[in-house]
Write a protein that holds these residues in place. Structure first.
Motif, mmCIF file in Angstrom:
data_model
loop_
_atom_site.group_PDB
_atom_site.id
_atom_site.type_symbol
_atom_site.label_atom_id
_atom_site.label_comp_id
_atom_site.label_asym_id
_atom_site.label_seq_id
_atom_site.Cartn_x
_atom_site.Cartn_y
_atom_site.Cartn_z
ATOM 1 N N ASN A 135 0.879 -1.161 0.000
ATOM 2 C CA ASN A 135 0.000 0.000 0.000
ATOM 3 C C ASN A 135 0.915 1.209 0.000
ATOM 4 O O ASN A 135 1.817 1.302 0.830
ATOM 5 N N VAL A 136 0.711 2.111 -0.954
ATOM 6 C CA VAL A 136 1.535 3.315 -1.024
ATOM 7 C C VAL A 136 0.652 4.533 -0.790
ATOM 8 O O VAL A 136 -0.301 4.769 -1.528
ATOM 9 N N ILE A 137 0.995 5.276 0.241
ATOM 10 C CA ILE A 137 0.298 6.514 0.544
ATOM 11 C C ILE A 137 0.947 7.594 -0.319
ATOM 12 O O ILE A 137 2.158 7.826 -0.193
ATOM 13 N N PRO A 138 0.182 8.204 -1.218
ATOM 14 C CA PRO A 138 0.784 9.209 -2.105
ATOM 15 C C PRO A 138 1.404 10.362 -1.312
ATOM 16 O O PRO A 138 0.777 10.902 -0.398
ATOM 17 N N GLN A 139 2.640 10.670 -1.654
ATOM 18 C CA GLN A 139 3.317 11.801 -1.012
ATOM 19 C C GLN A 139 2.699 13.074 -1.548
ATOM 20 O O GLN A 139 2.436 13.204 -2.734
ATOM 21 N N ASN A 140 2.455 13.991 -0.659
ATOM 22 C CA ASN A 140 1.829 15.239 -1.082
ATOM 23 C C ASN A 140 2.421 16.401 -0.310
ATOM 24 O O ASN A 140 3.377 16.234 0.435
ATOM 25 N N MET A 141 1.823 17.540 -0.472
ATOM 26 C CA MET A 141 2.340 18.751 0.164
ATOM 27 C C MET A 141 1.828 18.921 1.598
ATOM 28 O O MET A 141 2.083 19.931 2.222
ATOM 29 N N LYS A 178 4.227 2.109 2.302
ATOM 30 C CA LYS A 178 5.220 3.127 1.950
ATOM 31 C C LYS A 178 4.539 4.471 1.715
ATOM 32 O O LYS A 178 3.331 4.534 1.527
ATOM 33 N N VAL A 179 5.343 5.528 1.705
ATOM 34 C CA VAL A 179 4.871 6.866 1.365
ATOM 35 C C VAL A 179 5.695 7.345 0.178
ATOM 36 O O VAL A 179 6.915 7.217 0.178
ATOM 37 N N GLY A 180 5.039 7.861 -0.856
ATOM 38 C CA GLY A 180 5.757 8.363 -2.016
ATOM 39 C C GLY A 180 4.924 8.245 -3.269
ATOM 40 O O GLY A 180 3.702 8.243 -3.216
ATOM 41 N N LYS A 181 5.617 8.115 -4.406
ATOM 42 C CA LYS A 181 4.920 7.936 -5.676
ATOM 43 C C LYS A 181 4.550 6.465 -5.800
ATOM 44 O O LYS A 181 5.440 5.606 -5.843
ATOM 45 N N PRO A 182 3.263 6.164 -5.852
ATOM 46 C CA PRO A 182 2.844 4.762 -5.855
ATOM 47 C C PRO A 182 3.511 3.904 -6.928
ATOM 48 O O PRO A 182 4.061 2.839 -6.620
ATOM 49 N N TYR A 183 3.490 4.343 -8.190
ATOM 50 C CA TYR A 183 4.034 3.484 -9.240
ATOM 51 C C TYR A 183 5.531 3.221 -9.041
ATOM 52 O O TYR A 183 6.016 2.140 -9.350
ATOM 53 N N GLU A 184 6.262 4.203 -8.494
ATOM 54 C CA GLU A 184 7.698 4.001 -8.268
ATOM 55 C C GLU A 184 7.942 2.929 -7.213
ATOM 56 O O GLU A 184 8.782 2.044 -7.405
ATOM 57 N N HIS A 185 7.221 3.012 -6.088
ATOM 58 C CA HIS A 185 7.387 2.006 -5.033
ATOM 59 C C HIS A 185 6.965 0.625 -5.519
ATOM 60 O O HIS A 185 7.609 -0.382 -5.205
ATOM 61 N N ILE A 186 5.881 0.572 -6.279
ATOM 62 C CA ILE A 186 5.378 -0.708 -6.792
ATOM 63 C C ILE A 186 6.400 -1.337 -7.740
ATOM 64 O O ILE A 186 6.765 -2.511 -7.585
ATOM 65 N N CYS A 187 6.882 -0.577 -8.691
ATOM 66 C CA CYS A 187 7.836 -1.114 -9.680
ATOM 67 C C CYS A 187 9.181 -1.451 -9.035
ATOM 68 O O CYS A 187 9.810 -2.450 -9.406
ATOM 69 N N THR A 188 9.620 -0.652 -8.069
ATOM 70 C CA THR A 188 10.876 -0.926 -7.367
ATOM 71 C C THR A 188 10.774 -2.218 -6.573
ATOM 72 O O THR A 188 11.685 -3.064 -6.617
ATOM 73 N N LEU A 189 9.667 -2.400 -5.843
ATOM 74 C CA LEU A 189 9.484 -3.628 -5.068
ATOM 75 C C LEU A 189 9.383 -4.834 -5.994
ATOM 76 O O LEU A 189 9.931 -5.896 -5.693
ATOM 77 N N ALA A 190 8.723 -4.668 -7.115
ATOM 78 C CA ALA A 190 8.598 -5.768 -8.082
ATOM 79 C C ALA A 190 9.973 -6.223 -8.563
ATOM 80 O O ALA A 190 10.237 -7.426 -8.651
ATOM 81 N N LYS A 191 10.847 -5.284 -8.852
ATOM 82 C CA LYS A 191 12.208 -5.645 -9.280
ATOM 83 C C LYS A 191 12.982 -6.298 -8.138
ATOM 84 O O LYS A 191 13.648 -7.309 -8.321
ATOM 85 N N LYS A 192 12.890 -5.692 -6.959
ATOM 86 C CA LYS A 192 13.636 -6.180 -5.787
ATOM 87 C C LYS A 192 13.242 -7.620 -5.429
ATOM 88 O O LYS A 192 14.094 -8.432 -5.065
ATOM 89 N N LYS A 193 11.968 -7.931 -5.536
ATOM 90 C CA LYS A 193 11.471 -9.251 -5.143
ATOM 91 C C LYS A 193 11.363 -10.210 -6.328
ATOM 92 O O LYS A 193 10.852 -11.308 -6.192
ATOM 93 N N ASP A 194 11.841 -9.785 -7.487
ATOM 94 C CA ASP A 194 11.831 -10.602 -8.705
ATOM 95 C C ASP A 194 10.418 -11.115 -9.006
ATOM 96 O O ASP A 194 10.188 -12.312 -9.206
ATOM 97 N N VAL A 195 9.486 -10.176 -9.036
ATOM 98 C CA VAL A 195 8.067 -10.477 -9.238
ATOM 99 C C VAL A 195 7.792 -10.844 -10.701
ATOM 100 O O VAL A 195 8.331 -10.225 -11.608
ATOM 101 N N ASP A 196 6.975 -11.878 -10.907
ATOM 102 C CA ASP A 196 6.564 -12.298 -12.252
ATOM 103 C C ASP A 196 5.312 -11.557 -12.722
ATOM 104 O O ASP A 196 5.081 -11.408 -13.913
ATOM 105 N N LEU A 197 4.456 -11.180 -11.750
ATOM 106 C CA LEU A 197 3.149 -10.609 -12.072
ATOM 107 C C LEU A 197 2.756 -9.573 -11.033
ATOM 108 O O LEU A 197 2.869 -9.824 -9.834
#
Length: 131
Positions: A37-43, A77-96
């Motif tokens: 779950n990524v909480i979008p970082q905002n102002m 996490k807190v930040g840009k959702p797609y960045e955290h999602i794609c980073t975790l996918a690479k880190k955990k060697d996600v297939d899907l």
């Protein structure tokens, strides 16, 4: 078939619908399931972001426990959702990556959808779950 699945969700009824489908597929494939779950970082002030995090964590814990996702496979996490999602996918060697979408069309789709960004930046398969 898939060995590692990542399911980004919001701590909501819709998020549970997506998680239920991801958990079902993970069970069918005997795959490892990660949930984020990524909480979008905002102002907004950091105190408010901390409050949001404190609100989301128990909801995520409850949802993940319901679908037997181990604690070590749950992330908030807190930040840009797609960045955290794609980073975790690479880190955990996600297939899907299985992610929910509201199927916005036209201008709304161009202005930024997490699902749309994940589809464009992920290096693995992405399944969109219409909610």
């Amino acid at each position: 078939m898939y060995q590692t699945i990542l399911c980004p969700i919001e701590a909501s009824k819709e998020g549970e619908e997506v998680l239920a489908k991801a958990a079902g597929l993970a069970k069918l494939c005997n795959a490892k399931l990660f949930v984020i779950n990524v909480i979008p970082q905002n102002m907004l002030p950091k105190d408010y972001q901390k409050e949001l995090m404190e609100d989301v964590i128990p909801k995520m814990e409850e949802l993940c426990a319901k679908y037997s996702v181990p604690k070590k496979n749950r992330f908030v996490k807190v930040g840009k959702p797609y960045e955290h999602i794609c980073t975790l996918a690479k880190k955990k060697d996600v297939d899907l990556i299985m992610i929910g979408t509201h199927s916005k069309r036209g201008l709304k789709a161009l202005l930024g959808s997490t699902a749309n960004s994940v589809v464009n930046y992920a290096t693995c398969d992405v399944t969109l779950i219409k909610i």
